[in-house]
Each structure stands twice: as C-alpha cells, then as structure tokens.
Design a protein around this motif. Sequence first.
Motif, PDB file in Angstrom:
ATOM      1  N   LEU A 223     -46.041 -31.993  37.611  1.00 44.67           N
ATOM      2  CA  LEU A 223     -45.615 -32.171  38.998  1.00 44.67           C
ATOM      3  C   LEU A 223     -45.481 -30.823  39.701  1.00 44.67           C
ATOM      4  N   LEU A 224     -44.889 -29.853  39.028  1.00 44.55           N
ATOM      5  CA  LEU A 224     -44.718 -28.528  39.621  1.00 44.55           C
ATOM      6  C   LEU A 224     -46.072 -27.895  39.928  1.00 44.55           C
ATOM      7  N   PHE A 225     -47.015 -28.070  39.027  1.00 50.24           N
ATOM      8  CA  PHE A 225     -48.364 -27.539  39.251  1.00 50.24           C
ATOM      9  C   PHE A 225     -48.982 -28.168  40.490  1.00 50.24           C
ATOM     10  N   GLU A 226     -48.879 -29.495  40.627  1.00 51.02           N
ATOM     11  CA  GLU A 226     -49.485 -30.184  41.758  1.00 51.02           C
ATOM     12  C   GLU A 226     -48.808 -29.821  43.076  1.00 51.02           C
ATOM     13  N   LEU A 227     -47.496 -29.634  43.054  1.00 49.93           N
ATOM     14  CA  LEU A 227     -46.791 -29.210  44.273  1.00 49.93           C
ATOM     15  C   LEU A 227     -47.233 -27.802  44.684  1.00 49.93           C
ATOM     16  N   SER A 228     -47.376 -26.930  43.692  1.00 48.55           N
ATOM     17  CA  SER A 228     -47.844 -25.575  43.980  1.00 48.55           C
ATOM     18  C   SER A 228     -49.265 -25.606  44.523  1.00 48.55           C
ATOM     19  N   TYR A 229     -50.118 -26.412  43.903  1.00 47.66           N
ATOM     20  CA  TYR A 229     -51.504 -26.573  44.361  1.00 47.66           C
ATOM     21  C   TYR A 229     -51.537 -27.070  45.808  1.00 47.66           C
ATOM     22  N   GLY A 230     -50.614 -27.952  46.147  1.00 48.72           N
ATOM     23  CA  GLY A 230     -50.539 -28.483  47.500  1.00 48.72           C
ATOM     24  C   GLY A 230     -50.250 -27.428  48.544  1.00 48.72           C
ATOM     25  N   THR A 231     -49.529 -26.379  48.173  1.00 51.88           N
ATOM     26  CA  THR A 231     -49.216 -25.336  49.157  1.00 51.88           C
ATOM     27  C   THR A 231     -50.476 -24.600  49.615  1.00 51.88           C
ATOM     28  N   ASP A 232     -51.538 -24.645  48.808  1.00 54.26           N
ATOM     29  CA  ASP A 232     -52.774 -23.984  49.211  1.00 54.26           C
ATOM     30  C   ASP A 232     -53.364 -24.649  50.444  1.00 54.26           C
ATOM     31  N   PHE A 233     -53.114 -25.934  50.620  1.00 51.86           N
ATOM     32  CA  PHE A 233     -53.662 -26.651  51.766  1.00 51.86           C
ATOM     33  C   PHE A 233     -52.848 -26.394  53.032  1.00 51.86           C
ATOM     34  N   ILE A 234     -51.606 -25.965  52.839  1.00 55.55           N
ATOM     35  CA  ILE A 234     -50.832 -25.477  53.989  1.00 55.55           C
ATOM     36  C   ILE A 234     -51.501 -24.212  54.517  1.00 55.55           C
ATOM     37  N   THR A 235     -51.852 -23.331  53.605  1.00 56.75           N
ATOM     38  CA  THR A 235     -52.547 -22.092  53.985  1.00 56.75           C
ATOM     39  C   THR A 235     -53.855 -22.406  54.696  1.00 56.75           C
ATOM     40  N   ILE A 236     -54.656 -23.309  54.127  1.00 60.71           N
ATOM     41  CA  ILE A 236     -55.979 -23.609  54.671  1.00 60.71           C
ATOM     42  C   ILE A 236     -55.888 -24.260  56.048  1.00 60.71           C
ATOM     43  N   GLU A 237     -55.013 -25.268  56.190  1.00 66.24           N
ATOM     44  CA  GLU A 237     -54.884 -25.933  57.494  1.00 66.24           C
ATOM     45  C   GLU A 237     -54.386 -24.968  58.565  1.00 66.24           C
ATOM     46  N   PHE A 238     -53.404 -24.175  58.201  1.00 64.05           N
ATOM     47  CA  PHE A 238     -52.825 -23.234  59.156  1.00 64.05           C
ATOM     48  C   PHE A 238     -53.853 -22.191  59.575  1.00 64.05           C
ATOM     49  N   PHE A 239     -54.642 -21.707  58.617  1.00 69.80           N
ATOM     50  CA  PHE A 239     -55.635 -20.678  58.919  1.00 69.80           C
ATOM     51  C   PHE A 239     -56.803 -21.248  59.716  1.00 69.80           C
ATOM     52  N   PHE A 240     -57.403 -22.342  59.235  1.00 63.63           N
ATOM     53  CA  PHE A 240     -58.630 -22.843  59.856  1.00 63.63           C
ATOM     54  C   PHE A 240     -58.366 -23.621  61.138  1.00 63.63           C
ATOM     55  N   ARG A 241     -57.470 -24.574  61.087  1.00 63.23           N
ATOM     56  CA  ARG A 241     -57.221 -25.362  62.283  1.00 63.23           C
ATOM     57  C   ARG A 241     -56.225 -24.686  63.210  1.00 63.23           C
ATOM     58  N   GLY A 242     -55.194 -24.052  62.646  1.00 64.07           N
ATOM     59  CA  GLY A 242     -54.218 -23.388  63.494  1.00 64.07           C
ATOM     60  C   GLY A 242     -54.756 -22.108  64.119  1.00 64.07           C
ATOM     61  N   PHE A 243     -55.173 -21.180  63.269  1.00 66.24           N
ATOM     62  CA  PHE A 243     -55.608 -19.869  63.739  1.00 66.24           C
ATOM     63  C   PHE A 243     -57.017 -19.893  64.324  1.00 66.24           C
ATOM     64  N   LEU A 244     -57.994 -20.395  63.572  1.00 66.61           N
ATOM     65  CA  LEU A 244     -59.389 -20.300  64.010  1.00 66.61           C
ATOM     66  C   LEU A 244     -59.726 -21.205  65.191  1.00 66.61           C
ATOM     67  N   VAL A 245     -58.912 -22.215  65.443  1.00 67.12           N
ATOM     68  CA  VAL A 245     -59.123 -23.024  66.641  1.00 67.12           C
ATOM     69  C   VAL A 245     -58.214 -22.555  67.771  1.00 67.12           C
ATOM     70  N   LEU A 246     -56.909 -22.535  67.526  1.00 70.71           N
ATOM     71  CA  LEU A 246     -55.961 -22.310  68.620  1.00 70.71           C
ATOM     72  C   LEU A 246     -55.882 -20.851  69.075  1.00 70.71           C
ATOM     73  N   ALA A 247     -56.224 -19.904  68.215  1.00 71.37           N
ATOM     74  CA  ALA A 247     -56.244 -18.507  68.655  1.00 71.37           C
ATOM     75  C   ALA A 247     -57.500 -18.195  69.455  1.00 71.37           C
ATOM     76  N   PHE A 248     -58.588 -18.974  69.222  1.00 75.49           N
ATOM     77  CA  PHE A 248     -59.866 -18.695  69.869  1.00 75.49           C
ATOM     78  C   PHE A 248     -60.153 -19.634  71.040  1.00 75.49           C
ATOM     79  N   VAL A 249     -59.313 -20.638  71.212  1.00 73.04           N
ATOM     80  CA  VAL A 249     -59.576 -21.635  72.239  1.00 73.04           C
ATOM     81  C   VAL A 249     -59.480 -21.041  73.647  1.00 73.04           C
ATOM     82  N   LYS A 250     -58.698 -20.001  73.817  1.00 76.45           N
ATOM     83  CA  LYS A 250     -58.563 -19.399  75.161  1.00 76.45           C
ATOM     84  C   LYS A 250     -59.850 -18.721  75.598  1.00 76.45           C
ATOM     85  N   TRP A 251     -60.704 -18.391  74.658  1.00 73.10           N
ATOM     86  CA  TRP A 251     -62.007 -17.818  75.000  1.00 73.10           C
ATOM     87  C   TRP A 251     -63.109 -18.885  75.008  1.00 73.10           C
ATOM     88  N   ALA A 252     -63.125 -19.711  73.979  1.00 74.41           N
ATOM     89  CA  ALA A 252     -64.266 -20.602  73.773  1.00 74.41           C
ATOM     90  C   ALA A 252     -63.994 -22.066  74.095  1.00 74.41           C
TER      91      ALA A 252
END
Length: 316
Positions: A223-252
């Motif tokens: 369970l601890l392994f799977e919870l830790s693995y799950g945190t990687d998707f927090i990183t991915i969603e925040f980076f790709f959808r949060g940063f790469l969309v919302l930081a660039f939307v003011k230009w594109a």
Amino acid sequence: MRMEQESLKKPKIFYFRHLQTVIHYIKDYYNQANKPLVLLISLFTAIMVFLNYHFRLDDTIRNNPFPVKLFLWYGVFAPSFLVPYLFTSLLQKGTYIKDERFLLLALLAPLIFSIKMTAGFHFQFSSDAGWNSYWNQVAYWPQLVLIIFTVLYIIWKTIDRQQPFYGMITKAVKWKPYWLMLLIMVPLIAAAATQKDFQEVYPKLQSVQGLISDGQLSWWHQLLFELSYGTDFITIEFFFRGFLVLAFVKWAGKDAILPMACFYCSIHFGKPLGECISSYFGGILLGIIVYNTRSVWGGLIVHLGIAWLMELAGSV
C-alpha cells in the motif's frame, strides 16, 4: 413505486448533465481548432513515436550516465514541445514566439522534466539490498513532487502571480463527470492487461518485489508503495496540465493544448505502445478540461485512478 423509479433516474440524469459539459468543451475545442494544425502536430507526434519504438531511443538514453542522459532527454522533449509551437506560430501567425518570457519558459519546460527523468536519489535505508531498493523507491516519487512544485512555484511567483497557482483551485469543480470518465476506462484497461507488453511493465511493484524474500512484503508495504507511486501523477498533472497549459495560455490560448499533448506523449516512450499512443489523445482531452475549468484536480482523479487500475490489472 413511482417515487422509487424517479429517484433511480435522477443520478443518471445528474451524471449525464455534467458529462454533457465535458462533451461541450470538446466540441467547442474541435469547432475552433485549426484543422490543418491539428493534423500537422498529430503527424509530427506519430513520427516521433515511430522513431522511438523503431530505434528504441528510450533504451539508449537510459543506459547513459546522468549528464549524457539529461542532454539526450532534453533532445527528445525540447522538439516535442517546441516544434508544435513553431507549427502553431506559422499557421496561426502568432507573434508570441518572439516574446522573451515565452521563449524562456518554452526552453525551460523541457529542461525541468529532463531533470525529473534523470534525477536519482540514493540513501542507505537498510543493509539489505532488497529493502534498501524498496525504501529508496518509496522515497523517490515524493521527492520529485517537492522539487517540481518548488521550481514551478518560483516561476509562478516571479512572472505569473496574476493567476492562481497553475490549476490548484477546487472552487466550482464538478467532480462527478471525472468519476464517470474513470468508469468508462475500466473495460479498456482490462483489455490492455491481457497484452504481454502491459504485463511486462505493470504492476510497478514488481520492480522491487523480486528483490525481497517471499513473505516479507506485507500488505502495508504494498500500500505504501502504491501511495508513493500515486504522488508521481500529482507531479505529472501539475506540470503538464497546470504549468504547460495555464502558464502558456496567455500567449497561445487554446493552442497551448497540442504542444503539451505532444510533449506528454514523449514521456511515455518505453511504455506499451498502446499506452503511448493513447497518452496523446488523453493529453488533449485533459488539456481541454483544464483550459475550461482552470483546475487540475478533475484530471488528477482520472489520471491517478487509471494508474492504480493499471496496477490492479497487472496484479491479477
């Protein structure tokens, strides 16, 4: 009896009404999208996928020391992000490509994720090699969350404070459509789990399970392994959808979605081919949702749910 029938109908209507909102987002994006641009970026993404799986570029990259690996991953991620923006600028006649802040972030974004892909942390948790590998893996993903959040917080604080912190808002988010979207994915994941390349990758736990003697890996270790693995998707969603969309939307504007999706597809090189291809379309879908809601949390539910369902499917 009539009241019971009506009560049974209401949840279905409620879910469908909210799902209609998501469908409306997709139709609106399709109607406004530059079709030749969509085709061109999709073709470019397909070429990148072909080159990787034909020449096994991901295997070549992983077998190098840190500085070389960092350079090579940047050589993959930078074109996957910058070339779609070049196409967008040419076809949409955008002038933002000359903006210094845009160029800085566009060049920095692939570097941030290249570091994420190559960064290695090793601590001496145990004298036993198997347990040491296990605890290092469990500690690895949360450390990446901290590093990526810190870097992006500095960027946001420096140049982007006029908007909320890259999708970290929960106000007015409708959660139920995302649970329905996740439910739709169940039979698709079940079908994928029958494939040999899927079974070779999932569950991720098998990467450390073989190093530990039988019977020593208890349920709470798993369970601890799977919870830790799950945190990687927090990183991915925040980076790709949060940063790469919302930081660039003011230009594109909406055109920030396709470069993100191409980049997102490239980080799946080395995964089962079907997963890699579907990540491009999944990236577009989640990008459309984030663009309209300005929140990453709904997409995180879907992404995290799919990840854990794939772990479960690989375990049975």
